[in-house]
Design a protein around this motif. Structure first.
Motif, PDB file in Angstrom:
ATOM      1  N   THR A   1       0.826  -1.204   0.000  1.00 26.50           N
ATOM      2  CA  THR A   1       0.000   0.000   0.000  1.00 26.50           C
ATOM      3  C   THR A   1       0.865   1.260   0.000  1.00 26.50           C
ATOM      4  O   THR A   1       0.475   2.272  -0.587  1.00 26.50           O
ATOM      5  N   ASP A   2       2.046   1.196   0.625  1.00 21.16           N
ATOM      6  CA  ASP A   2       2.946   2.346   0.603  1.00 21.16           C
ATOM      7  C   ASP A   2       3.455   2.637  -0.810  1.00 21.16           C
ATOM      8  O   ASP A   2       3.605   3.798  -1.189  1.00 21.16           O
ATOM      9  N   ILE A   3       3.714   1.609  -1.581  1.00 18.46           N
ATOM     10  CA  ILE A   3       4.166   1.814  -2.958  1.00 18.46           C
ATOM     11  C   ILE A   3       3.104   2.571  -3.748  1.00 18.46           C
ATOM     12  O   ILE A   3       3.387   3.567  -4.430  1.00 18.46           O
ATOM     13  N   PHE A   4       1.844   2.123  -3.647  1.00 21.73           N
ATOM     14  CA  PHE A   4       0.766   2.817  -4.355  1.00 21.73           C
ATOM     15  C   PHE A   4       0.538   4.209  -3.766  1.00 21.73           C
ATOM     16  O   PHE A   4       0.262   5.162  -4.502  1.00 21.73           O
ATOM     17  N   GLY A   5       0.641   4.338  -2.454  1.00 24.87           N
ATOM     18  CA  GLY A   5       0.461   5.638  -1.817  1.00 24.87           C
ATOM     19  C   GLY A   5       1.487   6.648  -2.289  1.00 24.87           C
ATOM     20  O   GLY A   5       1.147   7.784  -2.623  1.00 24.87           O
ATOM     21  N   PHE A   6       2.763   6.248  -2.331  1.00 24.87           N
ATOM     22  CA  PHE A   6       3.802   7.151  -2.828  1.00 24.87           C
ATOM     23  C   PHE A   6       3.575   7.491  -4.297  1.00 24.87           C
ATOM     24  O   PHE A   6       3.807   8.627  -4.722  1.00 24.87           O
ATOM     25  N   PHE A   7       3.097   6.546  -5.085  1.00 21.84           N
ATOM     26  CA  PHE A   7       2.810   6.799  -6.500  1.00 21.84           C
ATOM     27  C   PHE A   7       1.748   7.876  -6.653  1.00 21.84           C
ATOM     28  O   PHE A   7       1.837   8.725  -7.537  1.00 21.84           O
ATOM     29  N   PHE A   8       0.728   7.868  -5.783  1.00 21.29           N
ATOM     30  CA  PHE A   8      -0.346   8.856  -5.868  1.00 21.29           C
ATOM     31  C   PHE A   8       0.055  10.214  -5.308  1.00 21.29           C
ATOM     32  O   PHE A   8      -0.481  11.239  -5.730  1.00 21.29           O
ATOM     33  N   VAL A   9       0.984  10.243  -4.356  1.00 22.46           N
ATOM     34  CA  VAL A   9       1.293  11.485  -3.651  1.00 22.46           C
ATOM     35  C   VAL A   9       2.499  12.218  -4.224  1.00 22.46           C
ATOM     36  O   VAL A   9       2.506  13.454  -4.276  1.00 22.46           O
ATOM     37  N   LEU A  10       3.517  11.507  -4.660  1.00 24.82           N
ATOM     38  CA  LEU A  10       4.733  12.173  -5.135  1.00 24.82           C
ATOM     39  C   LEU A  10       4.433  13.062  -6.342  1.00 24.82           C
ATOM     40  O   LEU A  10       3.722  12.651  -7.262  1.00 24.82           O
ATOM     41  N   PRO A  11       4.976  14.286  -6.352  1.00 23.40           N
ATOM     42  CA  PRO A  11       4.636  15.223  -7.424  1.00 23.40           C
ATOM     43  C   PRO A  11       5.102  14.793  -8.817  1.00 23.40           C
ATOM     44  O   PRO A  11       4.503  15.197  -9.808  1.00 23.40           O
ATOM     45  N   PHE A  12       6.118  13.958  -8.911  1.00 18.97           N
ATOM     46  CA  PHE A  12       6.588  13.559 -10.237  1.00 18.97           C
ATOM     47  C   PHE A  12       5.899  12.295 -10.754  1.00 18.97           C
ATOM     48  O   PHE A  12       6.006  11.979 -11.941  1.00 18.97           O
ATOM     49  N   THR A  13       5.185  11.561  -9.907  1.00 19.75           N
ATOM     50  CA  THR A  13       4.415  10.407 -10.384  1.00 19.75           C
ATOM     51  C   THR A  13       2.912  10.682 -10.415  1.00 19.75           C
ATOM     52  O   THR A  13       2.172   9.957 -11.065  1.00 19.75           O
ATOM     53  N   ARG A  14       2.481  11.733  -9.724  1.00 17.73           N
ATOM     54  CA  ARG A  14       1.052  12.043  -9.671  1.00 17.73           C
ATOM     55  C   ARG A  14       0.442  12.332 -11.042  1.00 17.73           C
ATOM     56  O   ARG A  14      -0.702  11.933 -11.286  1.00 17.73           O
ATOM     57  N   PRO A  15       1.143  12.994 -11.975  1.00  9.21           N
ATOM     58  CA  PRO A  15       0.529  13.187 -13.301  1.00  9.21           C
ATOM     59  C   PRO A  15       0.171  11.871 -13.992  1.00  9.21           C
ATOM     60  O   PRO A  15      -0.860  11.789 -14.670  1.00  9.21           O
ATOM     61  N   LEU A  16       0.981  10.841 -13.813  1.00 14.45           N
ATOM     62  CA  LEU A  16       0.639   9.532 -14.380  1.00 14.45           C
ATOM     63  C   LEU A  16      -0.614   8.967 -13.721  1.00 14.45           C
ATOM     64  O   LEU A  16      -1.504   8.439 -14.391  1.00 14.45           O
ATOM     65  N   ALA A  17      -0.675   9.080 -12.399  1.00 14.29           N
ATOM     66  CA  ALA A  17      -1.856   8.600 -11.672  1.00 14.29           C
ATOM     67  C   ALA A  17      -3.084   9.423 -12.063  1.00 14.29           C
ATOM     68  O   ALA A  17      -4.185   8.881 -12.185  1.00 14.29           O
ATOM     69  N   ARG A  18      -2.903  10.736 -12.273  1.00 21.20           N
ATOM     70  CA  ARG A  18      -4.018  11.597 -12.669  1.00 21.20           C
ATOM     71  C   ARG A  18      -4.568  11.183 -14.027  1.00 21.20           C
ATOM     72  O   ARG A  18      -5.774  11.132 -14.236  1.00 21.20           O
ATOM     73  N   ARG A  19      -3.670  10.878 -14.963  1.00 19.26           N
ATOM     74  CA  ARG A  19      -4.131  10.427 -16.287  1.00 19.26           C
ATOM     75  C   ARG A  19      -4.912   9.126 -16.183  1.00 19.26           C
ATOM     76  O   ARG A  19      -5.941   8.949 -16.828  1.00 19.26           O
ATOM     77  N   ALA A  20      -4.417   8.202 -15.362  1.00 18.70           N
ATOM     78  CA  ALA A  20      -5.120   6.927 -15.184  1.00 18.70           C
ATOM     79  C   ALA A  20      -6.481   7.153 -14.526  1.00 18.70           C
ATOM     80  O   ALA A  20      -7.489   6.570 -14.944  1.00 18.70           O
ATOM     81  N   LEU A  21      -6.536   8.012 -13.510  1.00 12.13           N
ATOM     82  CA  LEU A  21      -7.803   8.317 -12.838  1.00 12.13           C
ATOM     83  C   LEU A  21      -8.782   8.985 -13.807  1.00 12.13           C
ATOM     84  O   LEU A  21      -9.960   8.630 -13.850  1.00 12.13           O
ATOM     85  N   THR A  22      -8.297   9.921 -14.597  1.00  7.91           N
ATOM     86  CA  THR A  22      -9.154  10.617 -15.562  1.00  7.91           C
ATOM     87  C   THR A  22      -9.701   9.648 -16.597  1.00  7.91           C
ATOM     88  O   THR A  22     -10.890   9.691 -16.933  1.00  7.91           O
ATOM     89  N   ALA A  23      -8.854   8.764 -17.098  1.00 11.32           N
ATOM     90  CA  ALA A  23      -9.312   7.785 -18.089  1.00 11.32           C
ATOM     91  C   ALA A  23     -10.344   6.846 -17.476  1.00 11.32           C
ATOM     92  O   ALA A  23     -11.380   6.558 -18.090  1.00 11.32           O
ATOM     93  N   PHE A  24     -10.079   6.391 -16.249  1.00 11.75           N
ATOM     94  CA  PHE A  24     -11.018   5.480 -15.578  1.00 11.75           C
ATOM     95  C   PHE A  24     -12.364   6.154 -15.360  1.00 11.75           C
ATOM     96  O   PHE A  24     -13.419   5.604 -15.688  1.00 11.75           O
ATOM     97  N   LEU A  25     -12.356   7.358 -14.791  1.00 13.77           N
ATOM     98  CA  LEU A  25     -13.615   8.057 -14.525  1.00 13.77           C
ATOM     99  C   LEU A  25     -14.331   8.434 -15.814  1.00 13.77           C
ATOM    100  O   LEU A  25     -15.554   8.394 -15.877  1.00 13.77           O
TER     101      LEU A  25
END
Length: 179
Positions: A92-116
């Motif tokens: 869960t920490d690996i996924f948490g850091f992926f969502f929170v870190l400023p340099f990986t968050r844009p990737l997570a944002r794109r995935a969230l936007t596509a999913f929604l």
């Protein structure tokens, strides 16, 4: 979708315990506990910092009158990532850091936007309560993110357009004279 959440609630703790045991066998019990504590402390500091940045960006977009799509997504990702970081475990920490870190968050944002976008488009295509017209699905001719186009110039145009017969002629009267 509900069965997926139930499955995750069953499997994630089992996977976390397995990984913690494996790490403990490699580096020892106390170093594993110390690593989990350090990860939680680092996560709490990072959540506080990135949460403040996301909040400031959201306030700034409201003050400038800009639609805060990116800022809202970042806030949601920091919230989800923070929850995952404060949950004990390495996975869960690996996924948490992926969502929170400023340099990986844009990737997570794109995935969230596509999913929604897919979820909302699917709701609109199924005709559930006319969501396609109000949230920017095919009926509204919306723009931007698929399924979220209800904010463009064609927003809310899924219903009948006013005709010349519906126009009321008149003038605007200012109730107070200018000072």
């Amino acid at each position: 979708m509900g069965w997926l959440v139930a499955l995750a609630l069953l499997l994630v703790p089992i996977v976390e315990i397995y990984v913690i045991i494996q790490v403990g066998q490699v580096i020892g019990g106390w170093p594993t506990v110390a690593l989990l504590i350090v990860e939680s402390a680092l996560g709490a500091w990072l959540i506080k910092r990135e949460g403040r940045r996301a909040w400031a960006a959201l306030q700034s977009s409201f003050e400038t009158g800009k639609m805060p799509g990116r800022e809202l997504a970042d806030g949601a990702l920091v919230l989800i990532g923070g929850t995952l970081l404060l949950t004990p475990g390495f996975v869960t920490d690996i996924f948490g850091f992926f969502f929170v870190l400023p340099f990986t968050r844009p990737l997570a944002r794109r995935a969230l936007t596509a999913f929604l976008g897919r979820r909302v488009s699917r709701l609109g295509a199924n005709g559930l309560g006319g969501l396609g017209g109000t949230l920017g699905g095919p009926a509204s001719g919306g723009q931007g993110i698929p399924g979220f186009g209800g904010f463009g110039p064609n927003a809310g145009t899924s219903g009948p357009r006013p005709s010349a017969d519906n126009v009321v002629q008149g003038e605007v009267i200012d109730p107070e004279p200018p000072k």
